[in-house]
Design a protein around this motif. Sequence first.
Motif, PDB file in Angstrom:
ATOM      1  N   VAL A  89      -1.022   2.174  -5.105  1.00 38.40           N
ATOM      2  CA  VAL A  89      -0.189   2.451  -3.933  1.00 38.40           C
ATOM      3  C   VAL A  89      -0.123   3.953  -3.693  1.00 38.40           C
ATOM      4  O   VAL A  89      -0.385   4.763  -4.588  1.00 38.40           O
ATOM      5  N   THR A  90       0.242   4.304  -2.467  1.00 36.49           N
ATOM      6  CA  THR A  90       0.537   5.687  -2.101  1.00 36.49           C
ATOM      7  C   THR A  90       2.051   5.831  -2.001  1.00 36.49           C
ATOM      8  O   THR A  90       2.709   5.021  -1.346  1.00 36.49           O
ATOM      9  N   ILE A  91       2.598   6.838  -2.656  1.00 39.77           N
ATOM     10  CA  ILE A  91       4.044   6.961  -2.803  1.00 39.77           C
ATOM     11  C   ILE A  91       4.532   8.263  -2.184  1.00 39.77           C
ATOM     12  O   ILE A  91       3.994   9.343  -2.467  1.00 39.77           O
ATOM     13  N   ASP A 104       0.812  -1.224   0.000  1.00 38.83           N
ATOM     14  CA  ASP A 104       0.000   0.000   0.000  1.00 38.83           C
ATOM     15  C   ASP A 104       0.845   1.273   0.000  1.00 38.83           C
ATOM     16  O   ASP A 104       0.481   2.253  -0.638  1.00 38.83           O
ATOM     17  N   ARG A 105       1.959   1.255   0.724  1.00 42.08           N
ATOM     18  CA  ARG A 105       2.760   2.470   0.859  1.00 42.08           C
ATOM     19  C   ARG A 105       4.180   2.198   0.378  1.00 42.08           C
ATOM     20  O   ARG A 105       4.802   1.207   0.778  1.00 42.08           O
ATOM     21  N   VAL A 106       4.683   3.086  -0.460  1.00 40.98           N
ATOM     22  CA  VAL A 106       6.023   2.947  -1.040  1.00 40.98           C
ATOM     23  C   VAL A 106       6.785   4.252  -0.809  1.00 40.98           C
ATOM     24  O   VAL A 106       6.221   5.344  -0.961  1.00 40.98           O
ATOM     25  N   LEU A 107       8.044   4.123  -0.449  1.00 34.56           N
ATOM     26  CA  LEU A 107       8.908   5.288  -0.268  1.00 34.56           C
ATOM     27  C   LEU A 107      10.096   5.195  -1.213  1.00 34.56           C
ATOM     28  O   LEU A 107      10.791   4.176  -1.249  1.00 34.56           O
ATOM     29  N   PHE A 108      10.341   6.249  -1.973  1.00 32.41           N
ATOM     30  CA  PHE A 108      11.548   6.386  -2.780  1.00 32.41           C
ATOM     31  C   PHE A 108      12.445   7.414  -2.101  1.00 32.41           C
ATOM     32  O   PHE A 108      12.026   8.546  -1.857  1.00 32.41           O
ATOM     33  N   ILE A 109      13.678   7.033  -1.808  1.00 33.94           N
ATOM     34  CA  ILE A 109      14.670   7.970  -1.294  1.00 33.94           C
ATOM     35  C   ILE A 109      15.571   8.350  -2.465  1.00 33.94           C
ATOM     36  O   ILE A 109      16.391   7.557  -2.925  1.00 33.94           O
ATOM     37  N   GLY A 110      15.392   9.553  -2.982  1.00 42.29           N
ATOM     38  CA  GLY A 110      16.048   9.993  -4.209  1.00 42.29           C
ATOM     39  C   GLY A 110      15.009  10.123  -5.300  1.00 42.29           C
ATOM     40  O   GLY A 110      14.357   9.135  -5.665  1.00 42.29           O
TER      41      GLY A 110
END
Length: 535
Positions: free
Chosen positions: A316-318, A294-300
């Motif tokens: 998904v929520t990003i 459900d939740r995705v994090l991109f660092i950069g």
Amino acid sequence: MDLPRSLEPYRLSKPELAVFVSGVTSMGLEILAVRIVAPQFGSHIYTVGGLLTVFLAALSLGYWQGGKLADTASNRQMTWLLLGTAVYIAIVIYASDMLLYYTATIPLSPRYASLPAIIILFGPPTYLLGFISPYSAELSTKEGIGAASGHVYALGTIGSIIGAGATTYLLIPAMSVDQIGLLFGVILVGTALVLSLPRPSKRTVVAVAAISILLVASTSSASLGLDPRGEIVYETQTPHQQLEVVDNGDVRTMYLDGARHSATDLEDPDRNVFTYTRYFHLTMLLADDPNDVDRVLFIGGGGYTGPQHFEEYYDVTIDVVEIDHEVTAAAERYFGLEQSDNLRAHEGDGRQFLYNSDEQYDVIVLDAFKRDQVPFEMTTLEFMSLVDDSLSDDGILLANVISAPDGSASEFYRAQYKTMDEVFPTVYSFRTSDAPAVQNIQLIATKDEMRLSAADLERRNQDRTLPIDLTDEIDNAMAEPATDDVPVLKDDRAAVDALLDPMLGQQYVIEETDTTPGAGSTNATSASASPSSAD
């Protein structure tokens, strides 16, 4: 009524003005030099250390020579020293790209590769500025050698503080490298003219006019050159780096400090131009159920092409953490980024973001590494533990690491693998090129004790309705690397620079996909400079 002498407004004498301006200019050039040299040689510790070494050596030599000749010092001599420095700045503006290119071909160890360019570009003007302090001390009205030298060097240091601060916080964010160089040149020319007043010689007036024209011409000529990468549609200096957007045919690429970070196909936005971004979707194969992500994090962030594909393909929520606001703004203007409730950009440092966040993510993509300058604070055991705490019970971490898959240039990859393996039960690694060269290696860590085989992943690839076929990516899975000879990276001892040393000067292969939607990689481009990644 006359004011007491202590209350009268203080006015700089001509020698004091000269030493103040030399301090402003020398330190401003030193800060600017990083931006000039980094696109060709990278901004790693050897480039920065080389700049400091050359600037200090040139200044010292100028101090020494100026001290020997100080008994003949005059305002007229300082006028010509400042004008000579301005001429050399014009040369730097006009010819720096060419000089950087040709000096890069000199067969030197990668550690020292930037030194010839630094010496040629910045040694002479810094050497000339070094004369100003002893000349000003000789011409000072202060009584005593100690008082004169102390006063002069205090003024020069104040100028250096202003030059460093103004260049860092005001000029670089607002102006191009050429424009800042032009500004320094104009300041030097203006100061030289003031030193020659009230009756400048005809020769001085002609020189001031000619050098002013030369400075403007060098800036104009530098901006007219053809770029072999394609058409530059946007460029700016940010507080963090030089940012360029370049179109080459249908492919638009974001360059940061001269290194390719993101690319998009203007005719086919769904295409993953850089092959390594396809590997991000392996997280959906390793998840027990991709529908639970459900939740995705991109660092950069870079051009935000990876986050945009995730938003398009998955429900998904990003969140995206990008340290440079100008990069996000360029992604919105040139790479189709549209923020929404499902895709939100956050300005800041990735580690600090996780530290201050209470969110639990199902997938975290770490895509902030550079080949020549890795943010060590996002490689360490402590950071991996923070990521572990920020992931859900079935969460997955993908780290895009630039390294070689084996050999001496694989030390960083193997150290990063070993560090992640200390925190996560299972770590996978995937090469993105068949070449035995420095490339993008994908490290994926899960909290699942059971390791999936390539056959397991292929079955999931066939059974799940993912937007792209990941057969080629699965085939590039690598065995667990040997890690006995590399360290676990820790906050108090993350020897990242030493681990990156073997990669300096080596070919870096970036696989690219063809123009068929969903197709795998069919070709590669390479570079021996310092490419990076943050797609």
